[in-house]
Enzyme design. Sequence first.
Site, PDB file in Angstrom:
ATOM      1  N   ARG A  69       0.815  -1.158   0.243  1.00  0.00           N
ATOM      2  CA  ARG A  69       0.157   0.072   0.084  1.00  0.00           C
ATOM      3  C   ARG A  69       1.127   1.475   0.162  1.00  0.00           C
ATOM      4  O   ARG A  69       0.354   2.409  -0.433  1.00  0.00           O
ATOM      5  CB  ARG A  69      -1.007   0.034   1.237  1.00  0.00           C
ATOM      6  CG  ARG A  69      -2.077   1.293   1.003  1.00  0.00           C
ATOM      7  CD  ARG A  69      -3.312   1.145   1.984  1.00  0.00           C
ATOM      8  NE  ARG A  69      -3.020   0.489   3.311  1.00  0.00           N
ATOM      9  CZ  ARG A  69      -2.178   0.678   4.097  1.00  0.00           C
ATOM     10  NH1 ARG A  69      -1.591   1.864   4.500  1.00  0.00           N
ATOM     11  NH2 ARG A  69      -2.170  -0.328   5.638  1.00  0.00           N
ATOM     12  N   TYR A 106     -13.575  17.432 -15.709  1.00  0.00           N
ATOM     13  CA  TYR A 106     -14.279  16.174 -15.812  1.00  0.00           C
ATOM     14  C   TYR A 106     -15.188  16.112 -14.846  1.00  0.00           C
ATOM     15  O   TYR A 106     -15.166  16.555 -13.675  1.00  0.00           O
ATOM     16  CB  TYR A 106     -13.026  15.072 -15.309  1.00  0.00           C
ATOM     17  CG  TYR A 106     -13.401  13.630 -15.772  1.00  0.00           C
ATOM     18  CD1 TYR A 106     -13.767  13.043 -16.646  1.00  0.00           C
ATOM     19  CD2 TYR A 106     -13.693  12.962 -14.271  1.00  0.00           C
ATOM     20  CE1 TYR A 106     -14.082  11.718 -16.881  1.00  0.00           C
ATOM     21  CE2 TYR A 106     -13.955  11.464 -14.407  1.00  0.00           C
ATOM     22  CZ  TYR A 106     -14.392  10.980 -15.753  1.00  0.00           C
ATOM     23  OH  TYR A 106     -14.469   9.734 -15.637  1.00  0.00           O
ATOM     24  N   ASP A 165      -4.846  18.861 -14.610  1.00  0.00           N
ATOM     25  CA  ASP A 165      -5.398  17.395 -14.949  1.00  0.00           C
ATOM     26  C   ASP A 165      -5.059  17.481 -16.548  1.00  0.00           C
ATOM     27  O   ASP A 165      -5.846  18.055 -17.439  1.00  0.00           O
ATOM     28  CB  ASP A 165      -6.611  17.193 -14.758  1.00  0.00           C
ATOM     29  CG  ASP A 165      -7.184  15.533 -15.437  1.00  0.00           C
ATOM     30  OD1 ASP A 165      -6.625  15.473 -16.160  1.00  0.00           O
ATOM     31  OD2 ASP A 165      -8.357  15.442 -14.997  1.00  0.00           O
ATOM     32  N   LYS A 175      -6.413   6.429 -19.630  1.00  0.00           N
ATOM     33  CA  LYS A 175      -6.813   6.795 -20.986  1.00  0.00           C
ATOM     34  C   LYS A 175      -5.744   6.615 -21.987  1.00  0.00           C
ATOM     35  O   LYS A 175      -5.342   5.335 -22.209  1.00  0.00           O
ATOM     36  CB  LYS A 175      -7.254   8.167 -20.985  1.00  0.00           C
ATOM     37  CG  LYS A 175      -8.365   8.587 -19.966  1.00  0.00           C
ATOM     38  CD  LYS A 175      -9.696   8.028 -20.227  1.00  0.00           C
ATOM     39  CE  LYS A 175     -10.720   7.964 -18.865  1.00  0.00           C
ATOM     40  NZ  LYS A 175     -10.682   9.503 -18.478  1.00  0.00           N
TER      41      LYS A 175
END
Length: 402
Positions: free
Chosen positions: A57, A114, A186, A211
């Site tokens: 993690r 977004y 972004d 993406k």
Amino acid sequence: MTDTPIPQNLVRRTPWPEGVSRPLGSPIQPSVVFVSDSPDQLDDQYGGAVDGYTYSREGHPNADVLARKIDALEGAPEAGGGGLIVGSGMAAVSAVLLGLLKAGDHVVGGSQLYGRSLRLMREDLPRFGVGASLADPTDATTFAEALRPETKLILVELVSNPILRVADIDGIAALARERGILLAVDATFSTPRAFHPFAHGADIVIHSVTKLLAGHSDVTLGYVATRDAAHRKAIYDFAVTTGLTPSPFDCWLAERGLMTFHLRYDRAEANAKALADHLAGLPGIKRTVYPLRPDHPDQNRAVGILGERGGNMVSFELEGGRNAANALVRAMPGIAFAPTLGDIGTTLSHPASTSHRGMTAEQRSANGISEGFFRISVGVEDIDLLKRDFTQGVAATLGIRD
Ligand SMILES: *Cc1c(COP(=O)(O)O)cnc(C)c1O
């Protein structure tokens, strides 16, 4: 009856076979935990005196290999300590906003961010006492007007979804610098092939690796890099505490996809330019949107910032409403109707029924998104095939009205 003894090496205790050769491909390392030699060594690892993973993690090799490659593509400043991989693009956006802001702070976002980023700003940040306002990213003066004394961060995307407006990034960066406000970009739509936000004054760069970077619609991952190591640490600590961890297998798939990112991007972009011009000439198309086209409202700025890099996204508006939209999709079975972007193959999305369905029809039309509006994420197929598919699809809509 006597039990056959269980071999002593059944549980662990079998050394990994080492030799003089090594694998060419990166190994997938799914181990959640790593073994150290002694408490002294573990102390040294935690203290940073020696390198070593402890618990996945907190970091693992497949994430770090992927991050180093995106750092190189992005030109991430060395002083920032290198980018982080997290479990999705939204995990990256969340880690930036929630890791850096505290109650009483204020953030200004681009009004065409977004959808989930908008939701985070509108619905979630206020629950934590962080104020949020939106401003028009094509006009830096609207950002200046939205700033408050407690504004700590600005979040923008260079190319907006789905109408592909191009932000006045240099104006917004100048404002952020002058007022001592962090600028987070972004850069998912523009990608490091077309635009380097750090070179334009960004303090933080975010990608949805899902993406174009990974490129095959088989992983969700995010990336975030900072100019300043203290910001990286705050984002990293938040991501580790809240468990925004990426899977090693996903990182491995993304590393593999990333190796061909520049080839896929160049081909998809050349296809997008050609397809945009083709669509603009078809009867039944009301409007074609591509940043480098002379009829695009931000063409001058797009050329100034992106040069020849118009990207792989094209939007268009059909004559006719929802009935024509349905007919188009049904007449192009080879073009996947799927609400994503950046896949190796061409995909088509219909914002009114997906990403922008939460808006009223009036809000959508104020944003230029009618029932006939589509967004194409152009892929690497043969351009003649794409032109044929779209010609056939648009022809099937002629004369159809709601
Ligand atoms: C898809 C996308 C995101 C979210 O990424 P996920 O990997 O789907 O969480 C964030 N920003 C932009 C611009 C995107 O296109």
